[in-house]
Motif scaffolding. Structure first.
Motif, PDB file in Angstrom:
ATOM      1  N   ARG A 241       2.755  -0.573   6.593  1.00 48.68           N
ATOM      2  CA  ARG A 241       3.863  -1.070   5.646  1.00 48.68           C
ATOM      3  C   ARG A 241       3.754  -2.398   4.928  1.00 48.68           C
ATOM      4  NH1 ARG A 241       4.691   0.325  11.274  1.00 48.68           N
ATOM      5  NH2 ARG A 241       6.557   1.729  11.719  1.00 48.68           N
ATOM      6  N   SER A 245       2.749  -1.081  -2.482  1.00 48.23           N
ATOM      7  CA  SER A 245       3.407   0.076  -2.841  1.00 48.23           C
ATOM      8  C   SER A 245       2.927   1.368  -2.164  1.00 48.23           C
ATOM      9  CB  SER A 245       3.762   0.247  -4.245  1.00 48.23           C
ATOM     10  OG  SER A 245       2.578   0.240  -4.857  1.00 48.23           O
ATOM     11  N   GLU A 247       2.177   4.664   0.128  1.00 48.42           N
ATOM     12  CA  GLU A 247       2.283   5.120   1.356  1.00 48.42           C
ATOM     13  C   GLU A 247       0.840   5.333   2.024  1.00 48.42           C
ATOM     14  OE1 GLU A 247       4.638   8.757   1.089  1.00 48.42           O
ATOM     15  OE2 GLU A 247       2.593  10.022   0.940  1.00 48.42           O
ATOM     16  N   TYR A 272       8.059   9.223  11.197  1.00 41.58           N
ATOM     17  CA  TYR A 272       7.143   9.323   9.884  1.00 41.58           C
ATOM     18  C   TYR A 272       5.995  10.313  10.163  1.00 41.58           C
ATOM     19  CZ  TYR A 272       8.736   5.066   7.929  1.00 41.58           C
ATOM     20  OH  TYR A 272       9.742   4.151   7.445  1.00 41.58           O
ATOM     21  N   SER A 287       5.276   2.036   2.043  1.00 50.63           N
ATOM     22  CA  SER A 287       5.536   0.579   1.713  1.00 50.63           C
ATOM     23  C   SER A 287       6.672  -0.141   2.165  1.00 50.63           C
ATOM     24  CB  SER A 287       5.049   0.312   0.528  1.00 50.63           C
ATOM     25  OG  SER A 287       5.352  -1.181   0.312  1.00 50.63           O
ATOM     26  N   HIS A 288       6.812  -1.256   3.122  1.00 50.47           N
ATOM     27  CA  HIS A 288       8.263  -1.821   3.233  1.00 50.47           C
ATOM     28  C   HIS A 288       8.231  -2.918   2.453  1.00 50.47           C
ATOM     29  CE1 HIS A 288       9.312   0.162   7.690  1.00 50.47           C
ATOM     30  NE2 HIS A 288       8.694   1.006   6.935  1.00 50.47           N
ATOM     31  N   ARG A 291      10.320  -1.823  -0.765  1.00 48.63           N
ATOM     32  CA  ARG A 291      11.846  -1.519  -0.519  1.00 48.63           C
ATOM     33  C   ARG A 291      12.113  -2.556   0.540  1.00 48.63           C
ATOM     34  NH1 ARG A 291      14.261   4.368   1.719  1.00 48.63           N
ATOM     35  NH2 ARG A 291      16.310   3.504   2.393  1.00 48.63           N
ATOM     36  N   GLY A 293      14.422  -4.376   3.381  1.00 49.29           N
ATOM     37  CA  GLY A 293      15.487  -3.621   4.056  1.00 49.29           C
ATOM     38  C   GLY A 293      15.353  -2.343   4.801  1.00 49.29           C
ATOM     39  N   ARG A 294      14.008  -1.774   4.538  1.00 47.77           N
ATOM     40  CA  ARG A 294      13.720  -0.579   5.314  1.00 47.77           C
ATOM     41  C   ARG A 294      13.627  -0.941   6.840  1.00 47.77           C
ATOM     42  NH1 ARG A 294      11.212   4.219   3.180  1.00 47.77           N
ATOM     43  NH2 ARG A 294      10.483   3.132   1.129  1.00 47.77           N
ATOM     44  N   PRO A 295      14.214  -0.095   7.528  1.00 49.44           N
ATOM     45  CA  PRO A 295      14.246  -0.253   9.159  1.00 49.44           C
ATOM     46  C   PRO A 295      12.538   0.007   9.537  1.00 49.44           C
ATOM     47  CG  PRO A 295      15.257   1.522   8.677  1.00 49.44           C
ATOM     48  CD  PRO A 295      15.183   1.251   7.225  1.00 49.44           C
ATOM     49  N   CYS A 297      11.521   1.676  11.834  1.00 46.86           N
ATOM     50  CA  CYS A 297      11.338   3.130  12.182  1.00 46.86           C
ATOM     51  C   CYS A 297      12.383   3.820  11.402  1.00 46.86           C
ATOM     52  CB  CYS A 297      11.299   3.482  13.495  1.00 46.86           C
ATOM     53  SG  CYS A 297       9.651   3.187  14.421  1.00 46.86           S
ATOM     54  N   PRO A 298      12.269   4.896  10.575  1.00 45.71           N
ATOM     55  CA  PRO A 298      13.297   5.624   9.957  1.00 45.71           C
ATOM     56  C   PRO A 298      14.521   6.167  10.878  1.00 45.71           C
ATOM     57  CG  PRO A 298      11.553   6.957   9.919  1.00 45.71           C
ATOM     58  CD  PRO A 298      11.009   5.895  10.381  1.00 45.71           C
TER      59      PRO A 298
END
Length: 298
Positions: A241, A245, A247, A272, A287-288, A291, A293-295, A297-298
């Motif tokens: 994370r 940038s 994954e 994921y 990568s968190h 972006r 504000g990405r949680p 876990c999705p």
């Protein structure tokens, strides 16, 4: 008495007529031959499209060129592959992962290698991973110093580092509760993390490199007093994370065991999860930092 010899004038006339008839025969024969040739050409054109005739003509003209192009070339295999072939051809020990499990990581390596590949654990399959990532950097983290020395004597080119773990499998439930705290949801460099699951004892370059693949196949986790893979799974996810940038593909082996099963789902996230084959799971973690504000876990 009169002579029986033919009249010379009549004989000459006959010869001229025969010669004239012969010329007419030659002209007619030539005309018939030309007509037949034209008919044959028309028939061929009707039966075979011009593109086929042109292709055949092209192949005939370029036959030598085509043969030269298809001639095999001789190239050397990479040193890492050569070493791997010799090593495994003379080894009587079977790697821990099955061929189907190995194929999960292999498919990703085929797309991403040469790349940065971090492996928790130094084992009989380590040379294989290095060879499959030829041209990239493959690093192994191992808990057993004596094992590192033994492997280095046989395979001095493998890059491995000693790592100390201060956990036990019996602490798994307690560490799961720790991982649920808010400080463990914050994405940062593991060295700066406030989460009790984050591993901070790696060499600095392990933290500085952005890893394209991470394999968690260590530390030992099959008995209660073993370190277990609680922190290794969490830290692998945190490093993925925290990259700038892109994954990271993270693989966890032995998910048939309770710790590997629960911790991979909790900290690598079922959202994921890309694939499971036998005892291995494949997660793709974005990568968190790219972006905000990405949680977790999705």
């Amino acid at each position: 008495m009169r002579s029986n010899t033919p009249n010379p004038i009549s004989l000459k006339f006959i010869l001229i007529c025969l010669f004239f008839l012969f010329l007419v025969f030659l002209v007619l024969r030539s005309s018939l031959s030309s007509s037949s040739s034209q008919q044959n050409s028309s028939l061929i054109s009707a039966l075979y499209p011009s593109s086929i005739i042109a292709t055949e003509s092209y192949l005939e003209q370029n036959q030598s060129t085509t043969t030269d192009t298809l001639a095999p070339t001789c190239t050397k295999i990479s040193p890492s592959l050569a070493n791997a072939l010799v090593h495994y051809a003379t080894l009587n020990i079977t790697p821990q992962q099955t061929i189907k499990e190995i194929s999960v990581s292999l498919r990703v390596l085929e797309k991403k290698s040469p790349c940065n590949f971090l492996v928790f654990g130094l084992g009989h399959d380590s040379l294989m991973w290095t060879a499959l990532n030829h041209g990239g950097r493959t690093v192994f983290l191992e808990e057993d110093k004596s094992w590192i020395e033994q492997v280095k004597r046989q395979l001095p080119n493998l890059e491995s580092y000693y790592v100390a773990y201060d956990t036990k499998v019996t602490q798994a439930d307690e560490l799961m509760e720790v991982g649920m705290k808010e400080e463990c949801k914050v994405v940062s460099d593991p060295r700066l993390s406030q989460c009790g699951l984050a591993l901070k004892g790696f060499p600095s370059e392990v933290y500085d490199i952005e890893w394209d693949l991470i394999m968690v196949d260590a530390p030992t986790g099959w008995h209660d007093e073993a370190p277990g893979r609680m922190s290794a799974v969490y830290t692998a996810g945190l490093m993925a994370r925290n990259r700038e940038s892109g994954e990271t593909d993270v693989f966890v082996h032995d998910v048939d065991r309770v710790v590997e099963d629960k911790f991979s789902k909790a900290f690598l996230c079922e959202g994921y999860l890309r694939e499971q084959e036998g005892r291995i799971r494949h997660f793709t973690i974005p990568s968190h930092r790219a972006r905000l504000g990405r949680p977790f876990c999705p």
